[in-house]
Design a protein around this motif. Structure first.
Motif, PDB file in Angstrom:
ATOM      1  N   ILE A  95       0.848  -1.189   0.000  1.00  0.00           N
ATOM      2  CA  ILE A  95       0.000   0.000   0.000  1.00  0.00           C
ATOM      3  C   ILE A  95       0.885   1.241   0.000  1.00  0.00           C
ATOM      4  O   ILE A  95       1.858   1.315   0.760  1.00  0.00           O
ATOM      5  N   GLN A 103      -4.951   4.799   6.908  1.00  0.00           N
ATOM      6  CA  GLN A 103      -6.307   4.253   7.007  1.00  0.00           C
ATOM      7  C   GLN A 103      -6.276   2.728   7.035  1.00  0.00           C
ATOM      8  O   GLN A 103      -7.014   2.089   7.804  1.00  0.00           O
ATOM      9  N   TYR A 104      -5.442   2.143   6.223  1.00  0.00           N
ATOM     10  CA  TYR A 104      -5.329   0.679   6.185  1.00  0.00           C
ATOM     11  C   TYR A 104      -4.841   0.134   7.519  1.00  0.00           C
ATOM     12  O   TYR A 104      -5.425  -0.809   8.070  1.00  0.00           O
ATOM     13  N   ASN A 107      -7.664   0.692  10.215  1.00  0.00           N
ATOM     14  CA  ASN A 107      -8.840  -0.153   9.995  1.00  0.00           C
ATOM     15  C   ASN A 107      -8.568  -1.615  10.304  1.00  0.00           C
ATOM     16  O   ASN A 107      -9.425  -2.313  10.859  1.00  0.00           O
ATOM     17  N   GLU A 108      -7.373  -2.066   9.948  1.00  0.00           N
ATOM     18  CA  GLU A 108      -7.028  -3.467  10.182  1.00  0.00           C
ATOM     19  C   GLU A 108      -6.815  -3.777  11.661  1.00  0.00           C
ATOM     20  O   GLU A 108      -6.795  -4.948  12.051  1.00  0.00           O
TER      21      GLU A 108
END
Length: 204
Positions: A95, A103-104, A107-108
């Motif tokens: 990413i 954000q990744y 969120n994860e």
């Protein structure tokens, strides 16, 4: 209005120091491709990793280490093609773009908004902060001068950020819901830089 101290009450250990766990086996899955010891765009990513309690490896040593990331950047790579650092690799996932990387990670690891609209608005806040940072570091700084940008321009951004913060619990917590999201991370980093660069003006 929410005060600047309220904007930074949830501040995380997001200093410019690099956390390098390259000798720890638990760090193998998360890799950050950005120059070690350099803050810049890498700072908010490190803040997210730290917030989530993750250990990671930093894979670029020194400013001339771009060749060390040729397998992870560009068009002819195993992961999804990308343009520039910072890049995060998790297992087989690659990413790039700082806001999306943050954000990744969040969120994860359970730091996401409770609904889609809040998620979009949280990214709106983060990108507004990125606009401020872009002006600060590259555009207005060259024409107005750094001091004039701080004294004449940053207030326009802070007014909007304070209004956004007040929408949740009258500004007495986080930007959305009851936990940190990308909006809080980006604002925290901007305020940290502002306080470090212009402490006297920040305290006014």
């Amino acid at each position: 209005m929410a005060s600047k101290d309220e904007l930074t009450k949830q501040e995380i250990n997001g200093n410019e120091e690099t956390k390098n766990d390259s000798n720890n086996d638990d760090a193998e899955e998360w890799e950050l491709y950005y120059w070690q010891g350099m803050g810049g765009k890498g700072t908010v990513i490190r803040m997210c990793l730290e917030l989530c309690g993750l250990k990671w490896r930093e894979s670029l040593e020194g400013k001339d280490a771009s060749k060390d990331g040729t397998h992870i950047k560009g068009t002819d790579i195993k992961g999804y093609p990308n343009f520039a650092y910072p890049i995060v690799k998790y297992k087989d996932i690659v990413i790039s773009q700082t806001a999306i990387v943050c954000q990744y990670i969040l969120n994860e690891n359970g730091f996401k908004c409770d609904n889609k609209l809040d998620e979009y608005h949280s990214m709106q806040v983060a990108l507004t902060v990125w606009d401020a940072w872009d002006e600060w570091a590259f555009k207005k700084n060259k024409t107005l001068g750094f001091d004039k940008w701080i004294t004449n321009r940053i207030g326009s951004f802070l007014d909007v950020l304070q209004a956004q913060l007040q929408r949740n619990n009258d500004g007495k917590g986080y930007f959305f819901g009851d936990k940190i999201c990308i909006a809080d991370i980006f604002v925290c980093d901007l305020m940290r830089r502002y306080r470090h660069s212009k402490k006297q003006h920040y305290q006014q």
